[in-house]
Design a protein around this motif. Structure first.
Motif, mmCIF file in Angstrom:
data_model
loop_
_atom_site.group_PDB
_atom_site.id
_atom_site.type_symbol
_atom_site.label_atom_id
_atom_site.label_comp_id
_atom_site.label_asym_id
_atom_site.label_seq_id
_atom_site.Cartn_x
_atom_site.Cartn_y
_atom_site.Cartn_z
ATOM 1 N N MET A 1 0.854 -1.190 0.000
ATOM 2 C CA MET A 1 0.000 0.000 0.000
ATOM 3 C C MET A 1 0.892 1.244 0.000
ATOM 4 N N SER A 2 0.579 2.194 -0.864
ATOM 5 C CA SER A 2 1.405 3.381 -0.971
ATOM 6 C C SER A 2 0.966 4.439 0.040
ATOM 7 N N ALA A 3 1.954 5.146 0.607
ATOM 8 C CA ALA A 3 1.673 6.243 1.515
ATOM 9 C C ALA A 3 1.789 7.581 0.806
ATOM 10 N N ILE A 4 2.772 7.686 -0.101
ATOM 11 C CA ILE A 4 3.006 8.932 -0.841
ATOM 12 C C ILE A 4 3.101 8.610 -2.326
ATOM 13 N N GLU A 5 2.396 9.366 -3.124
ATOM 14 C CA GLU A 5 2.462 9.210 -4.580
ATOM 15 C C GLU A 5 2.806 10.557 -5.196
ATOM 16 N N ILE A 6 3.855 10.558 -6.018
ATOM 17 C CA ILE A 6 4.308 11.763 -6.698
ATOM 18 C C ILE A 6 4.230 11.493 -8.196
ATOM 19 N N HIS A 7 3.459 12.293 -8.895
ATOM 20 C CA HIS A 7 3.215 12.057 -10.319
ATOM 21 C C HIS A 7 3.606 13.282 -11.141
ATOM 22 N N GLY A 8 4.629 13.123 -11.981
ATOM 23 C CA GLY A 8 5.006 14.170 -12.928
ATOM 24 C C GLY A 8 5.359 15.502 -12.299
ATOM 25 N N VAL A 9 5.942 15.476 -11.105
ATOM 26 C CA VAL A 9 6.222 16.726 -10.398
ATOM 27 C C VAL A 9 7.420 17.445 -11.007
ATOM 28 N N ALA A 10 7.224 18.708 -11.327
ATOM 29 C CA ALA A 10 8.274 19.574 -11.852
ATOM 30 C C ALA A 10 8.278 20.868 -11.053
ATOM 31 N N ARG A 11 9.457 21.470 -10.999
ATOM 32 C CA ARG A 11 9.563 22.784 -10.347
ATOM 33 C C ARG A 11 10.633 23.595 -11.049
ATOM 34 N N GLN A 12 10.251 24.793 -11.468
ATOM 35 C CA GLN A 12 11.153 25.659 -12.203
ATOM 36 C C GLN A 12 11.344 26.953 -11.443
ATOM 37 N N PHE A 13 12.614 27.397 -11.336
ATOM 38 C CA PHE A 13 12.946 28.685 -10.755
ATOM 39 C C PHE A 13 13.569 29.535 -11.869
ATOM 40 N N GLY A 14 12.772 30.370 -12.497
ATOM 41 C CA GLY A 14 13.262 31.120 -13.637
ATOM 42 C C GLY A 14 13.607 30.175 -14.773
ATOM 43 N N GLU A 15 14.871 30.230 -15.212
ATOM 44 C CA GLU A 15 15.325 29.346 -16.278
ATOM 45 C C GLU A 15 15.781 27.988 -15.759
ATOM 46 N N LEU A 16 15.919 27.864 -14.445
ATOM 47 C CA LEU A 16 16.446 26.631 -13.849
ATOM 48 C C LEU A 16 15.339 25.621 -13.604
ATOM 49 N N LYS A 17 15.513 24.402 -14.133
ATOM 50 C CA LYS A 17 14.596 23.302 -13.845
ATOM 51 C C LYS A 17 15.155 22.504 -12.675
ATOM 52 N N ALA A 18 14.651 22.782 -11.475
ATOM 53 C CA ALA A 18 15.115 22.056 -10.293
ATOM 54 C C ALA A 18 14.621 20.618 -10.308
ATOM 55 N N LEU A 19 13.388 20.407 -10.750
ATOM 56 C CA LEU A 19 12.799 19.076 -10.900
ATOM 57 C C LEU A 19 12.118 19.011 -12.252
ATOM 58 N N ASP A 20 12.225 17.849 -12.896
ATOM 59 C CA ASP A 20 11.702 17.743 -14.255
ATOM 60 C C ASP A 20 10.950 16.422 -14.427
ATOM 61 N N GLY A 21 9.676 16.415 -14.027
ATOM 62 C CA GLY A 21 8.824 15.244 -14.240
ATOM 63 C C GLY A 21 9.173 14.061 -13.357
ATOM 64 N N VAL A 22 9.195 14.273 -12.040
ATOM 65 C CA VAL A 22 9.545 13.207 -11.102
ATOM 66 C C VAL A 22 8.317 12.352 -10.788
ATOM 67 N N ASP A 23 8.473 11.036 -10.924
ATOM 68 C CA ASP A 23 7.440 10.065 -10.533
ATOM 69 C C ASP A 23 8.012 9.170 -9.442
ATOM 70 N N LEU A 24 7.264 9.009 -8.354
ATOM 71 C CA LEU A 24 7.769 8.229 -7.213
ATOM 72 C C LEU A 24 6.604 7.746 -6.361
ATOM 73 N N VAL A 25 6.681 6.491 -5.926
ATOM 74 C CA VAL A 25 5.706 5.932 -4.991
ATOM 75 C C VAL A 25 6.471 5.408 -3.778
ATOM 76 N N ILE A 26 6.066 5.858 -2.579
ATOM 77 C CA ILE A 26 6.701 5.450 -1.322
ATOM 78 C C ILE A 26 5.699 4.642 -0.530
ATOM 79 N N GLY A 27 6.123 3.467 -0.077
ATOM 80 C CA GLY A 27 5.223 2.540 0.590
ATOM 81 C C GLY A 27 4.911 2.891 2.027
ATOM 82 N N GLN A 28 3.805 2.340 2.512
ATOM 83 C CA GLN A 28 3.375 2.552 3.884
ATOM 84 C C GLN A 28 4.431 2.009 4.846
#
Length: 364
Positions: A1-28
């Motif tokens: 059973m998953s506790a945390i699900e991260i789907h396609g997470v991106a984060r941009q600071f101006g021109e900088l892509k700190a995160l680019d489409g992160v997918d992750l599942v963390i279990g209970q």
């Protein structure tokens, strides 16, 4: 059973892509670490889970509930900051009880829950003390007790051991793992310390260049890295570039301008054409010997460039004619004394110790 699900997470600071489409599942109940060099995006991802940063794209769910748009106090998380962030005007007990009072729990419930948490972190006798009267390790445990007191679904740790000295850090690693197992809470820790992540985690996510380079158990990451980035970041890595030869093995490529001393490799598994192999320093067998020995498969002759005693053994850098250097971690029993620079040595390793890595383009 998953506790945390991260789907396609991106984060941009101006021109900088700190995160680019992160997918992750963390279990209970899992202890999961985000590991990577400075600037890789691991703290950004933790802050997105916590709600201190909004993702530029993607979504985050905890316990199956989409929390992407919720503020931090509505996410059912507990967080331990790098500097612990204890309230200096409150004693230990009141620090631990703070979140319960904000939630307007009853007096008896607060007394019992805060007392239970102080028992968990083994500070039940110090409830009357002020934060400045505590050691660094004790402050860290108070911060953990405060985060756990509100019974969150998820515990987030932002480099919680970085302010401790080496000996106390080691002790607190064991304490942190014990507490996490006792409570059974899903825990996500950000760290740049490889040893810390390897020793504490059920699984680790290696972040680099805004991407998750690999997710796996500590053993999987160390023994079977997905690419060169992971191989070089987790532990020490000897990387040997080679090309298929006519005998079914590999011949190591020479450095430009170096002498053409042969180095023949025979891995347990390889690929056609050119290849890059990982060889861990502790997998190399090393013994005193002549540098003029006849060529052999998975054997090399070299000269000691430098050597240092580590307590657990001897770390040696060996210069190979035409092939650069290999780092070797040898047990004390391999030598009567630390070998002097210039000493000739023989190195050998097994076919299974040569781990093939995929082409560099796969790390992007």
């Amino acid at each position: 059973m998953s506790a945390i699900e991260i789907h396609g997470v991106a984060r941009q600071f101006g021109e900088l892509k700190a995160l680019d489409g992160v997918d992750l599942v963390i279990g209970q109940g899992e202890f999961f670490s985000l590991l990577g060099p400075s600037g890789c995006g691991k703290t950004t991802l933790l802050n997105i889970i916590a709600g201190f940063l909004a993702p530029s794209a993607g979504r985050v769910a905890i316990g199956g509930r989409d929390i992407t748009a919720l503020p931090p106090h509505q996410r059912d998380i507990g967080m331990v900051f790098q500097n612990y962030a204890l309230f200096p005007h409150l004693n230990v007990f009141d620090n631990v009880a703070y979140g319960l009072r904000v939630r307007k729990s009853g007096r008896d419930a607060i007394r019992k829950r805060a007392g239970d948490m102080l028992d968990l972190v083994r500070l039940s006798e110090l409830g009357h003390r002020m934060p400045h009267q505590l050691s660094g390790g004790q402050q860290q445990r108070v911060a953990i007790a405060r985060a756990l007191a509100i019974s969150p679904q998820v515990l987030l740790l932002d480099e919680p051991l970085s302010n401790l000295d080496a000996k106390l850090r080691k002790e607190m690693q064991a304490e942190l793992r014990r507490m996490q197992r006792d409570v059974g809470i899903t825990t996500v820790m950000v760290t740049h310390d490889q040893e810390e992540a390897l020793g504490l985690s059920d699984r680790i996510g290696i972040l680099g260049r805004g991407h998750l380079q690999q997710v796996g158990t500590p053993l999987e990451l160390y023994r079977q890295p997905a690419n060169r980035f992971v191989a070089e970041f987790v532990g020490q890595a000897n990387l040997i570039a080679a090309r298929r030869d006519a005998n079914g093995g590999y011949a190591a490529l020479h450095h430009a301008g170096a002498s053409q001393a042969p180095l023949h490799l025979m891995p347990a598994d390889g690929s056609a054409g050119e290849a890059l192999f990982l060889l861990r320093p502790e997998r190399i067998r090393l013994a005193p010997g002549s540098g003029d020995a006849a060529p052999a498969i998975n054997v090399a002759s070299g000269i000691v460039r430098d050597a240092s005693y580590t307590g657990a053994g001897i770390h040696i850098t060996v210069a190979l004619a035409g092939h650069g250097e290999l780092a070797v971690d040898a047990p004390e029993s391999a030598f009567a004394a630390i070998p002097a620079p210039g000493s000739p040595v023989q190195l050998s390793w097994s076919a299974q110790d040569l781990v093939p890595l995929p082409p560099e383009r796969s790390t992007a």
